[in-house]
Design a protein around this motif. Sequence first.
Motif, PDB file in Angstrom:
ATOM      1  N   GLY A   8       0.825  -1.208   0.000  1.00  0.00           N
ATOM      2  CA  GLY A   8       0.000   0.000   0.000  1.00  0.00           C
ATOM      3  C   GLY A   8       0.854   1.249   0.000  1.00  0.00           C
ATOM      4  N   ILE A   9       0.342   2.307  -0.638  1.00  0.00           N
ATOM      5  CA  ILE A   9       1.047   3.588  -0.709  1.00  0.00           C
ATOM      6  C   ILE A   9       0.058   4.701  -0.387  1.00  0.00           C
ATOM      7  CG2 ILE A   9       2.281   5.229  -2.182  1.00  0.00           C
ATOM      8  CD1 ILE A   9       3.251   2.897  -3.865  1.00  0.00           C
ATOM      9  N   MET A  10       0.472   5.612   0.532  1.00  0.00           N
ATOM     10  CA  MET A  10      -0.321   6.806   0.822  1.00  0.00           C
ATOM     11  C   MET A  10       0.556   8.027   0.588  1.00  0.00           C
ATOM     12  SD  MET A  10      -2.219   8.096   4.329  1.00  0.00           S
ATOM     13  CE  MET A  10      -3.667   7.039   4.158  1.00  0.00           C
ATOM     14  N   GLN A  11       0.095   8.916  -0.270  1.00  0.00           N
ATOM     15  CA  GLN A  11       0.798  10.166  -0.569  1.00  0.00           C
ATOM     16  C   GLN A  11       0.020  11.329   0.063  1.00  0.00           C
ATOM     17  OE1 GLN A  11       3.721  10.368  -3.510  1.00  0.00           O
ATOM     18  NE2 GLN A  11       3.908   8.824  -1.912  1.00  0.00           N
ATOM     19  N   ILE A  12       0.671  12.041   1.001  1.00  0.00           N
ATOM     20  CA  ILE A  12       0.001  13.120   1.732  1.00  0.00           C
ATOM     21  C   ILE A  12       0.545  14.459   1.238  1.00  0.00           C
ATOM     22  CG2 ILE A  12      -0.546  14.065   3.997  1.00  0.00           C
ATOM     23  CD1 ILE A  12       0.070  11.322   5.183  1.00  0.00           C
ATOM     24  N   ASP A  13      -0.245  15.118   0.399  1.00  0.00           N
ATOM     25  CA  ASP A  13       0.175  16.390  -0.200  1.00  0.00           C
ATOM     26  C   ASP A  13       1.628  16.287  -0.642  1.00  0.00           C
ATOM     27  OD1 ASP A  13      -1.023  18.801  -0.949  1.00  0.00           O
ATOM     28  OD2 ASP A  13       0.041  19.906   0.597  1.00  0.00           O
ATOM     29  N   ALA A  14       1.911  15.226  -1.386  1.00  0.00           N
ATOM     30  CA  ALA A  14       3.291  14.882  -1.722  1.00  0.00           C
ATOM     31  C   ALA A  14       3.804  15.709  -2.890  1.00  0.00           C
ATOM     32  CB  ALA A  14       3.382  13.392  -2.055  1.00  0.00           C
ATOM     33  N   LEU A  15       5.103  15.881  -2.915  1.00  0.00           N
ATOM     34  CA  LEU A  15       5.757  16.598  -4.001  1.00  0.00           C
ATOM     35  C   LEU A  15       5.822  15.706  -5.240  1.00  0.00           C
ATOM     36  CD1 LEU A  15       7.413  19.190  -4.767  1.00  0.00           C
ATOM     37  CD2 LEU A  15       9.449  17.911  -4.076  1.00  0.00           C
ATOM     38  N   HIS A  16       5.524  16.301  -6.385  1.00  0.00           N
ATOM     39  CA  HIS A  16       5.606  15.597  -7.667  1.00  0.00           C
ATOM     40  C   HIS A  16       6.999  15.772  -8.246  1.00  0.00           C
ATOM     41  CE1 HIS A  16       4.771  14.629 -11.902  1.00  0.00           C
ATOM     42  NE2 HIS A  16       3.692  13.997 -11.477  1.00  0.00           N
TER      43      HIS A  16
END
Length: 553
Positions: free
Chosen positions: A385-393
């Motif tokens: 599983g992967i969760m991206q929290i307001d992550a940088l592109h």
Amino acid sequence: MVSLWGTKKNGGDEQEQDEDGQRPNTSSSSTRSRDPPRQSEDTNERSSLLPQQQQRQRRGPEYLSPDDPAVSPYNLWSVRFLRAFELIFLVITFLWWVLLLVSIFVSPPKFNSRGSGFFDFAFTTLTVGNLLVGLIFFAVPSSAMSILSMATSVLLLIDMIIILAVPQIRVEEGWVGIASVVWAALIGFYNVLTNRTVKWGKAEEEERLTGRQETRRTLKEWLAIMVATVIMVVFVIIVVLMTGTLVLRSRDATVQPMGEKFLVDGDKYAVHVACVGDQTYNEDGSPKPTVLLEGGYMPVEHTFEDWVYDARQNGTIDRYCWWDRPGIAFSENAPSPHSGGMAANALSEALAIKGEEGPFILVGAGIGGIYSRIFSARNVRNIVGIMQIDALHEDLLHRVSNPGHGFILWGRGVISPLGLDRLAGTLFKGRKKEDRVYGKTSYQGGKFIKNKLQENLVADSLTKSEVHSARNIQQPDVPLVVISSGRHMKTDSEWEKKQEDLTKITDNLLAWEVVGKAPSEEVWRVKEGRDALEHWLGKLYNYGMKPKSQEQE
């Protein structure tokens, strides 16, 4: 006719005279060669500075004017040797300074400072300044310079003792930092010796060549002494601040990490990994997922871990781990350059040493989203599983690698050993050692600044290439959740577009939730954000516990 010339007998020799009875000027080169000057019996290197005519004809002691350039301490070989060695020391120190400057950006083998950031460079810069002052004002010695040089040297000696006495600081500085502070202290004492020797030599030459020691000084000399004194006072203040910062570092060394530190990359540096909760297992004996946190700008312990702790307390998850990237919180600095892929390799190595085999649910915030994606692509079998929290592109990494920002980081790093903000916070705001190590003021330390400078240097080159490769390697069936800050998206249209693109890094998107009132890169700061994060983390956790057959259904 009266002759214009007469003759004068003198011991059988005849000499021509003019009409006034004077000898004509016949001091041609041939005449001088026939009548060489008679040297006095006590002529030597030092007495030869007196005019030869006076040496031949003087009947008593005759001296030079105090303003004569020949009245100089440079007449003494001891003074000349001291100045020559000072020039040699300056060349050696400058070459060392250049090497340390380069090592900030590209570390030669064995030259990495594992936790000090910029202290070795600061000590060497101070040494270069000390030598330059000694050379520029070499011929104008003063008691003030001797006293201030001695004060600087004693403080540097205290710094050396602190570095050697505190095990953690000794390891962080390494042989490079220890050599730099020892050399700085030795040069300080050498300048004291030089200043006193020149002062003695000046008095000696004045007494020999002018008949007395000159107590007066010209306006030019007074100005030189004043400038040198002001510079040396600044040096003393700098060393006092550096000593205070080292004292804070020795206090900070007593803060013990929750987890463990593991040497990685051929034992070049150590990273900190911590876990909360014991490993649990499904009914079929397979291990349940471990949530692995990757922080953003600040340490995980300060900003990121508390909402995950609450999720565990609420029973949403059973176990989670986090690590500090090199240079942050309890982890040491890595050699330069250091990219996202190198960080992912360090994490993989540390987890392997610790015995953590997964499976993992990766949770990354801000730039931590980049690191977690690279780690995912390099550990595809262990990611559920992967969760991206307001992550940088990755297409926005150019913002991190802005050259102007990099220069500011370098400047902050150079002055970080002074500890201006850290000392002020401790003395006037009651900041604690926990704040400085992993809390809200941890960003002020040289170790942290070096981490950000390393990110800046390679973000839009090495790291961007690595995350592009990770996107191609990423398993398409890994469940994905993207949580975005609504406030951030409203103020940055490009950020909004790239957040949408993050929902496509796998083919198994569970949710893309926008938290309207959440601040940029810190969605967990508001209750709505914490609820959303815990809810979707629980979904990922339950999804990760399913057998493969149920996942395919």
